[in-house]
Design an enzyme around this catalytic site. Structure first.
Site, short mmCIF file in Angstrom:
data_model
loop_
_atom_site.label_atom_id
_atom_site.label_comp_id
_atom_site.label_asym_id
_atom_site.label_seq_id
_atom_site.Cartn_x
_atom_site.Cartn_y
_atom_site.Cartn_z
N CYS A 100 101.31 62.07 53.47
CA CYS A 100 101.44 60.35 53.31
C CYS A 100 103.11 59.87 53.09
CB CYS A 100 100.34 59.64 52.60
SG CYS A 100 98.76 60.09 52.63
N HIS A 238 102.95 51.94 50.20
CA HIS A 238 101.63 53.21 50.71
C HIS A 238 100.39 52.92 50.66
CE1 HIS A 238 99.84 56.36 52.41
NE2 HIS A 238 98.62 57.24 51.29
N ASN A 268 93.79 54.41 55.27
CA ASN A 268 94.81 55.45 55.27
C ASN A 268 95.63 56.41 56.79
OD1 ASN A 268 97.05 57.30 54.24
ND2 ASN A 268 95.64 57.88 52.24
C1 LIG Z 1 87.79 58.14 46.28
C2 LIG Z 1 88.21 56.70 44.97
C3 LIG Z 1 87.95 55.08 46.53
C4 LIG Z 1 86.24 57.48 44.58
O1 LIG Z 1 86.64 56.38 44.00
P1 LIG Z 1 85.85 56.52 42.26
O2 LIG Z 1 85.55 55.19 41.40
O3 LIG Z 1 86.94 57.52 41.53
O4 LIG Z 1 84.37 56.72 42.69
P2 LIG Z 1 84.10 58.40 42.04
O5 LIG Z 1 84.64 59.70 42.83
O6 LIG Z 1 83.41 58.49 40.86
O7 LIG Z 1 82.63 57.87 42.56
C5 LIG Z 1 81.28 57.17 42.01
C6 LIG Z 1 80.21 57.68 43.22
O8 LIG Z 1 79.61 57.00 44.03
C7 LIG Z 1 79.65 58.25 45.17
N1 LIG Z 1 80.18 57.98 46.14
C8 LIG Z 1 81.41 58.90 47.00
N2 LIG Z 1 81.99 57.96 47.58
C9 LIG Z 1 80.91 57.79 48.52
C10 LIG Z 1 81.20 56.57 49.73
N3 LIG Z 1 81.82 56.57 50.80
N4 LIG Z 1 79.70 56.13 49.39
C11 LIG Z 1 78.94 56.02 48.67
N5 LIG Z 1 78.80 56.22 47.91
C12 LIG Z 1 79.66 57.23 47.49
C13 LIG Z 1 80.02 59.51 44.80
O9 LIG Z 1 78.82 60.11 44.62
C14 LIG Z 1 79.50 58.98 42.63
O10 LIG Z 1 78.17 58.95 42.95
P3 LIG Z 1 77.81 59.29 41.38
O11 LIG Z 1 78.15 58.89 40.34
O12 LIG Z 1 76.23 59.21 41.56
O13 LIG Z 1 78.22 60.62 41.24
C15 LIG Z 1 89.03 56.69 43.94
O14 LIG Z 1 89.07 58.09 43.63
C16 LIG Z 1 90.52 56.21 45.24
O15 LIG Z 1 90.92 55.54 45.52
N6 LIG Z 1 91.18 57.99 45.01
C17 LIG Z 1 92.60 57.85 45.12
C18 LIG Z 1 92.56 58.20 46.99
C19 LIG Z 1 93.69 58.02 47.63
O16 LIG Z 1 94.12 56.92 47.85
N7 LIG Z 1 94.16 58.87 48.54
C20 LIG Z 1 94.86 58.62 48.75
C21 LIG Z 1 96.73 59.12 48.48
S1 LIG Z 1 97.75 60.01 49.05
#
Ligand SMILES: CC(C)(COP(=O)(O)OP(=O)(O)OC[C@H]1O[C@@H](n2cnc3c(N)ncnc32)[C@H](O)[C@@H]1OP(=O)(O)O)[C@@H](O)C(=O)NCCC(=O)NCCS
Length: 317
Positions: A100, A238, A268
């Site tokens: 990215c 980004h 993304n």
């Molecule tokens: C990926 C991201 C959106 C997840 O958000 P989060 O608040 O950390 O969510 P979590 O991973 O803690 O998951 C929370 C809950 O949602 C659930 N969940 C995950 N993906 C899901 C989806 N697509 N739909 C519904 N529920 C989902 C998980 O299973 C979890 O459930 P639980 O609490 O029962 O275990 C976040 O961590 C993020 O944006 N990270 C950076 C990602 C990024 O930008 N990467 C590229 C950089 S180049």
């Protein structure tokens, strides 16, 4: 961007997710996916033609093509050489792989090569078909990515009589740290499994690094160009997650009205994210000739960086 548009609602027909979850956690509403017979080089070629048209230069003037991608058409040769073939021009062409952060790395490399005096017109492209790396059984990653391509033209001018003082790419900073290799990667690859593998990500960890490193790299690039955050007309970050974009704006103390956000429309798109957002900002009159803009990106590696650019050309030309 490819024509195939996929909303959160239609995604939730085959992934265990909802529009509410995706919108709240990421700000994404839609993404675009390549068609079955469409490739990264097709999108890159389309973006290249648009950039050449907008720059109003003959395509044969291009002597360098640097293409950032993680999803090449073939493992080799480079997708850049395929774009060069499709453009029917002769130019030194190669790919850059910094996921990215690829577009920032490509800009940095292109600028260095042009500064040596060997190249005059460089086509810098960011293009990715991230859909090819998605595991539809992993809802935590598959809802975040999309496909797309964007491109810019860099031109080299002799700075006679100081005409170009304070114009162009004023600073570039790039970083990578392999100690974070496992935070965001594919679970396969040419030399590991002879398969590309699927994206795996430790989302929470990547989120923290993203906020910290996107902010610090802009501060570093501002300092390298002797500029202050309040001198920026626009920040084009980004486009991975709206919450990351807002947290970075908050840290940098830049007014959110100056921060471009298009993540809701395409998710993304990896190396394509910055040039796509840039094009959107220019075409919707958020960025004008002579504006001072900041770009920043982070991706697997981890790799990250930022650029400060006075965009366009002085009116005296
Ligand atoms: C990926 C991201 C959106 C997840 O958000 P989060 O608040 O950390 O969510 P979590 O991973 O803690 O998951 C929370 C809950 O949602 C659930 N969940 C995950 N993906 C899901 C989806 N697509 N739909 C519904 N529920 C989902 C998980 O299973 C979890 O459930 P639980 O609490 O029962 O275990 C976040 O961590 C993020 O944006 N990270 C950076 C990602 C990024 O930008 N990467 C590229 C950089 S180049």
């Amino acid at each position: 961007m490819p024509i195939n548009k996929c909303s959160n609602e239609s995604l939730s027909n085959h992934v265990d997710t909802s529009d509410e979850w995706i919108s709240k956690r990421s700000g994404i509403k839609n993404r675009h996916f390549v068609a079955d017979n469409e490739t990264t080089s097709d999108m890159a070629f389309f973006a290249a033609c648009k950039a050449i048209k907008n720059a109003q230069i003959p395509k044969n003037n291009i002597d360098l093509i640097v293409l950032a991608t993680t999803t090449p058409d073939n493992t080799f040769p480079s997708t850049a050489t395929l774009v060069q073939k499709k453009l029917e021009i002769s130019a030194v062409s190669f790919d850059v792989q910094a996921v990215c952060a690829g577009f920032i790395f490509a800009l940095s490399i292109a600028k260095s090569m042009m500064s040596d005096g060997n190249y005059k017109n460089c086509l810098v492209i960011g293009a990715d078909s991230m859909s090819k790396l998605l595991d539809w059984k992993d809802r935590s990653t598959s809802v975040l990515f999309g496909d797309g391509a964007g491109a810019v033209i860099l031109q080299r001018y002799e700075n006679k009589d100081g005409k170009f003082d304070d114009w162009g790419i004023l600073s570039n900073v790039i970083h990578s740290d392999g100690q974070f290799y496992d935070l965001l990667k594919t679970n396969g690859g040419v030399s590991i499994s002879q398969k590309t593998g699927f994206i795996q990500m430790e989302g929470k960890e990547v989120f923290k690094h993203a906020v910290e490193k996107l902010s610090s790299s802009i501060e570093e690039a501002l300092s390298a160009s002797n500029k202050k955050i309040n001198e920026l007309d626009c920040l084009v970050p980004h486009q991975a997650n709206q919450r990351i974009i807002l947290a970075v704006a908050d840290r940098l103390k830049i007014d959110v009205s100056k921060v471009v956000s298009t993540v809701k429309d395409h998710g993304n798109t990896s190396a394509a994210s910055i040039p796509l957002a840039l094009e959107n900002a220019i075409s919707s009159n958020k960025i004008f000739n002579g504006n001072l803009i900041g770009l920043n990106a982070i991706g697997g590696g981890l790799s990250w960086g930022a650029s400060i650019i006075r965009i366009g050309k002085p009116n005296i030309l």
